[in-house]
Write an enzyme that holds these catalytic residues in place. Sequence first.
Site, PDB file in Angstrom:
ATOM      1  N   ARG A 178       0.845  -1.189   0.000  1.00 18.56           N
ATOM      2  CA  ARG A 178       0.000   0.000   0.000  1.00 18.56           C
ATOM      3  C   ARG A 178       0.879   1.237   0.000  1.00 18.56           C
ATOM      4  O   ARG A 178       2.070   1.193   0.292  1.00 18.56           O
ATOM      5  CB  ARG A 178      -0.920  -0.022   1.209  1.00 18.56           C
ATOM      6  CG  ARG A 178      -1.752  -1.277   1.189  1.00 18.56           C
ATOM      7  CD  ARG A 178      -2.996  -1.165   1.957  1.00 18.56           C
ATOM      8  NE  ARG A 178      -3.635  -2.479   1.993  1.00 18.56           N
ATOM      9  CZ  ARG A 178      -4.553  -2.817   2.887  1.00 18.56           C
ATOM     10  NH1 ARG A 178      -4.913  -1.944   3.813  1.00 18.56           N
ATOM     11  NH2 ARG A 178      -5.093  -4.010   2.844  1.00 18.56           N
ATOM     12  N   PRO A 200       7.661   7.641  -8.505  1.00 17.94           N
ATOM     13  CA  PRO A 200       8.049   6.738  -7.419  1.00 17.94           C
ATOM     14  C   PRO A 200       9.055   7.333  -6.430  1.00 17.94           C
ATOM     15  O   PRO A 200       9.018   7.017  -5.257  1.00 17.94           O
ATOM     16  CB  PRO A 200       8.682   5.551  -8.169  1.00 17.94           C
ATOM     17  CG  PRO A 200       8.130   5.619  -9.534  1.00 17.94           C
ATOM     18  CD  PRO A 200       7.884   7.060  -9.829  1.00 17.94           C
ATOM     19  N   GLY A 259       0.542  20.605   3.689  1.00 13.06           N
ATOM     20  CA  GLY A 259      -0.163  19.379   3.323  1.00 13.06           C
ATOM     21  C   GLY A 259       0.007  18.358   4.410  1.00 13.06           C
ATOM     22  O   GLY A 259       0.511  18.670   5.495  1.00 13.06           O
ATOM     23  N   GLU A 270       6.978  27.205  10.627  1.00 13.09           N
ATOM     24  CA  GLU A 270       6.744  28.598  10.268  1.00 13.09           C
ATOM     25  C   GLU A 270       5.952  28.627   8.963  1.00 13.09           C
ATOM     26  O   GLU A 270       6.221  27.854   8.047  1.00 13.09           O
ATOM     27  CB  GLU A 270       8.086  29.294  10.075  1.00 13.09           C
ATOM     28  CG  GLU A 270       7.982  30.771   9.779  1.00 13.09           C
ATOM     29  CD  GLU A 270       9.344  31.360   9.423  1.00 13.09           C
ATOM     30  OE1 GLU A 270       9.415  32.544   9.102  1.00 13.09           O
ATOM     31  OE2 GLU A 270      10.341  30.604   9.448  1.00 13.09           O
TER      32      GLU A 270
END
Lengths: 246, 246
Positions: free
Chosen positions: A12, A86, A49, A116
Amino acid sequence: MSEAELPALADRLAVSVDLAVFSVRAHDLQVLLARRGAAPFRGRWALPGGFVRPPETLDDAARRRLPEVTDVPGAYLEQLYTFGAPRRDPRGRVISVAYFALLAGAAPPRGTEDAEVRWHSVNNLPELAFDHAEILRYALRRLRYKLEYTAVGFELLPNEFTLTELQTAYEIVLGEKLDKRNFRRRILEADILAETPRYRESEGQGRPARLYRYKRNAVMEVKARRLFPWGVKEASDERQRHDSPE
Amino acid sequence: MSEAELPALADRLAVSVDLAVFSVRAHDLQVLLARRGAAPFRGRWALPGGFVRPPETLDDAARRRLPEVTDVPGAYLEQLYTFGAPRRDPRGRVISVAYFALLAGAAPPRGTEDAEVRWHSVNNLPELAFDHAEILRYALRRLRYKLEYTAVGFELLPNEFTLTELQTAYEIVLGEKLDKRNFRRRILEADILAETPRYRESEGQGRPARLYRYKRNAVMEVKARRLFPWGVKEASDERQRHDSPE
DNA sequence: CGACTTCGTGTAGCGTTGACACCAACCGGA
DNA sequence: TCCGGTTGGTGTCAACGCTACACGAAGTCG
């Protein structure tokens, strides 16, 4: 999707979302970056993210990041493209679903514990971690396209704004001056703005400007354009894939 | 991407690619479907696809599926959107990177060991497994958009083709008749076709038609269009997200 | 050789776009 | 209060591009 069984755990992949959060501030198109507090690329700037958690939607995963980096009421959020080379992350195989977001210019950055967070001009970017420079180039291209054939410009402004402010935002993003009368004609004919009874009287001299707001429930739709009444050029030097949307 | 460590194995996700492979056959727009040979949705039709393996690119994972379902020299392939609702696969969390592909109409389907593969008219689809109906709706929309402002139509035809064949392909995909003279003018002005010295003389009566081929290295590019010289409509009933590319 | 089919071509009207300049409203300082 | 400075707001006209539209050419078949 023909396999019967899910891949083994070892096969996975880690899945992250990365956000290109744009805003117009100080007469400049800026993007929100976070300085990495840990390896790899420690100290480098990166798109905010994080990894997708098993129970959440991709959109949710993206939206969850927003309050971590800035205060914002509602933001425009849209999935952009999925990057899956990859070796894009030295730690292992991570595929990243990139989003872009548009914020009203007011939003101040908000640092996290060890990260920051700052606005950076898209015209003066530091080196970025991972393949985030590529993601950002792509996001920027899409943003400009989107602004040209759709009317998301409002998302870069507070609730009420003047037509000049709107035009300025477009000019900043597109990097090109627009004709005042034609801009106003177009945007008004489009019938997505509502006059408010109020005027912007503040700051200094000049005639006060009428304030408008974005008509809720007005959705831009590209009027069916017959075939491609456009142009074609020879293969440009621009060696990029990702020519999807446009 | 602020976490220092990759998520634990248990928090990684299965990632699949699913393909909407389109072609124009028998005067109809068709899509390639595979009948599932195993649970879940055993016996249902589904988009061909499979899980991404750790060492391969997403594009590679998609391209690797193509020869499994059809014979094809080169096919146009483009990433579409990534679908990640938590419960879209009953076996567990699977996110799917959707691609669409365009094939010359000649390509025959090719079954796998336990999976029947067939072309289906997009106007008469069976019930699909997973959320593939949604993916397909989205792919179809994008295909039509794409055809309207870009010139990928060739990808649906063999190497050499007549202008009428090309026009017919456009009409089938767009579901609307086009004006012969205007179509020809546009496509020729675009300067992406090269005349061959040959004619299509076969099948039956009528004046033979000149054969053209697609100019390699000619890349469509949307001529910078000023702002949105288009239209706006009220929020349509169409309750869909994914308004990205257009 | 005549009837039938498909191929291939040009123009005129109309709508849209882009370029362009001036008066209106308000401010501040003389 | 008047005058200069600044920004807001408005209409037209010319060029271009899109759309609609019909007929002779080239070939086949009986």
